[in-house]
Every structure is written in C-alpha cells, then in structure tokens.
Write an enzyme that holds these catalytic residues in place. Structure first.
Site, PDB file in Angstrom:
ATOM      1  CB  CYS A  43      27.896  -4.476  27.306  1.00 51.88           C
ATOM      2  SG  CYS A  43      27.072  -3.015  27.880  1.00 51.88           S
TER       3      CYS A  43
ATOM      4  CG  ASP B 150      36.418 -10.518  16.038  1.00 54.82           C
ATOM      5  OD1 ASP B 150      37.288  -9.336  16.145  1.00 54.82           O
ATOM      6  OD2 ASP B 150      35.916 -10.926  17.038  1.00 54.82           O
TER       7      ASP B 150
ATOM      8  CB  SER C  88      32.370  -5.402  25.536  1.00 52.56           C
ATOM      9  OG  SER C  88      31.011  -5.375  25.186  1.00 52.56           O
TER      10      SER C  88
END
Length: 311
Positions: free
Chosen positions: A241, A133, A216
C-alpha cells in the site's frame, strides 16, 4: 584530513558512483532510546503475526552484535519512484510502487556486495556485512542518526529532497569513519495527511503503526484470511500500500528512478481486472518472475484479489 574523514569521503564517493541517492554515516552502538519504544510496540501486539520482529531483540538494537567489532553503520538511500504509476486503464488493482519491477533485495544486495569490494580495494581489509531489509536492523532509526531524514507520523523516513519513495540499506563495518550529524528536527509539523488518509486506521499515534491493521501487512504478511472488518477499506491494494506516502506533501519532491531493473514488465502493465481475478500459475510465474510479489505466492495473491473484488 584525518583517516576517519578520508574513509568517509571514499564511502560517499563510492555510494554516488553506485547510484545511491544519499549516504549517511553513524557510529555503531546500542540504540538506547529505541529499546523501550520497541518493547512497548511488541507488548501491544502491533506486530500481528510477524513474530520474527520479536526475535533477536538485542541484535535489533545493537549492530555490534550482528557484526563483531562493528564501528560504523553506513546508511544508504536508493530511489524507486516510478516514471508511470500502475494500474493502467485495464484494471484498478494496485501494487505498491516498490513491487513494480525486480525484487529490490536482489538489486540492492548486488550493489552492497560491490560496495564492500570497492572499499576493500581502496582502503584495505574490512570486515562487514550489507543489509537490505533482511536482518534485525532498525534501518530508519540508523538513517536518522546518519542525518538522512526524520521519522514521519507514518513511521517512514522522510527526506527533504526526496520524500520517502526509496529503499534503505546498510553497511555495518569494523572501520573507523567520521560520522554525520543526526537530524533531530521533525519537519512534519502539524500535518496529519497520512493519519487522515489511512483507511484502516493503522497509524495509532505519531510514528506508531499498528502493523496488524496496515494494508501492507494484510496483503503480504498475514497468512490467514483477511478479517471481514476490512471489507471495503482496502482501496484495491492487492500487494502492499502507498496511501500514506501518496498523500505526504514531502513526496512532491519525488523524481523518477534511474534503475532499469525496477521498471515494470509489459505483461504486468497489460493485466486486466479479469486477468487478475483468473490469474493462473503460469501467468503468475511469467509476470512476477523476479518480483517481490512472489512473497505472497499465487494463493496469497488470489486471496487478496478475491477479497477486493467479491461482493
């Protein structure tokens, strides 16, 4: 067994040894089907203020532009589903489950570095990089090509054995490895639980998310004030979230992780609603010392909590 098949066997054995739950392999190349989808998504400004998602368009679609000579994308799944959910009885302020413990970037990057070292020791000189990520890699699409799951209506990768509460990471390497078979079937069927449950209507189509409406995004990526139109819709999420995952039927198969570094510290568990509202720099640094929550900085977290708790 061919050399490529032997390499695949070594890689999957190493993944299991390092604690990854699943490992899939795909041949590196241009993601032709994804190019028009990504372009349309960006043209609709669904990335909101996440301008970086429009950068490196070619690299995002072709890993051979990230790692010279890349031949293989190894996709890896690492569970983060917690044994106990927060908040405790002291507060109703919520954090996404992935943020309970130590920042996953650090935890998984350590494993990816070790992974490459092991492969070089067992196979020989390999050029490659680990990604978690942190670069323009279309993680979910590569994981699907590697047979690890399918993309749900909430755009997340879903796995039949484990649901979706896991991190994805990749090794992009210049090694010939026997690929796995892509998963082409969608096991969501007619279920619309995630779409129905999203309080901000961020899921605009099957697998298409308006990122600018996602909780989010609003609590992490958005740097300005949270738009007043979302007042009363945030359901007490102060960082990230989990709503679309919590309601997903496939997550009934989630099992608690075995990673000590993902466990919440006692200070976090003991925060009361008042503590959240009056959080100081000292408390923030202590409670979130190695946490992904540090991304928001104290000012961002206070903004989120104020938005949730003010009338």
């Amino acid at each position: 067994m061919t050399p490529a098949e032997k390499n695949a066997s070594i890689i999957k054995t190493t993944a299991k040894r390092l604690g990854f739950d699943f490992c899939g392999i795909a041949k590196a190349g241009f993601l032709e089907e994804e190019a028009p989808k990504l372009e349309e998504w960006l043209n609709r400004n669904y990335n909101g203020e996440m301008g970086y998602l429009a950068n490196h368009f070619d690299k995002r679609l072709d890993p051979t532009k990230l790692v010279e000579g890349a031949k293989t994308v190894v996709s890896l799944v690492y569970n983060y589903y917690p044994e106990e959910k927060l908040p405790s009885g002291n507060s109703d302020i919520k954090l996404a489950k992935y943020a309970y413990g130590e920042d996953y970037h650090f935890v998984i990057r350590d494993k990816l570095n070790e992974f490459l070292e092991i492969l070089r020791a067992e196979i020989g000189e390999i050029d490659g990089r680990g990604f978690v990520d942190s670069a323009p890699v279309m993680e979910r699409q590569w994981a699907q090509k590697a047979g690890l799951g399918w993309l749900g209506k909430n755009s997340l990768l879903l796995n039949k054995q484990q649901g979706s509460f896991f991190f994805l990471s990749e090794l992009i390497i210049d090694l010939e490895v026997a690929p796995d078979t892509p998963l082409t079937k969608d096991y969501c069927g007619t279920c619309t639980a995630c779409i129905d449950a999203c309080p901000t209507d961020a899921i605009v189509d099957n697998g298409v998310i308006d990122g600018s409406r996602c909780i989010s995004y609003l609590t992490i990526e958005l740097k300005d004030a949270i738009p007043t139109e979302f007042k009363g819709q945030m359901e007490n999420w102060a960082f990230g979230c989990d709503i679309c995952q919590d309601v997903c039927p496939w997550n009934r198969f989630s099992k608690p992780h075995q990673e000590p570094r993902f466990s919440p510290n006692e200070e976090l568990k003991e925060l009361s609603k008042t503590d959240w509202r009056e959080i100081t720099e000292e408390t923030f640094r202590k409670v979130f010392k190695k946490s992904a929550v540090k991304r928001t900085k104290l000012a961002g977290l206070k903004r989120n909590v104020d938005f949730l708790t003010s009338n």
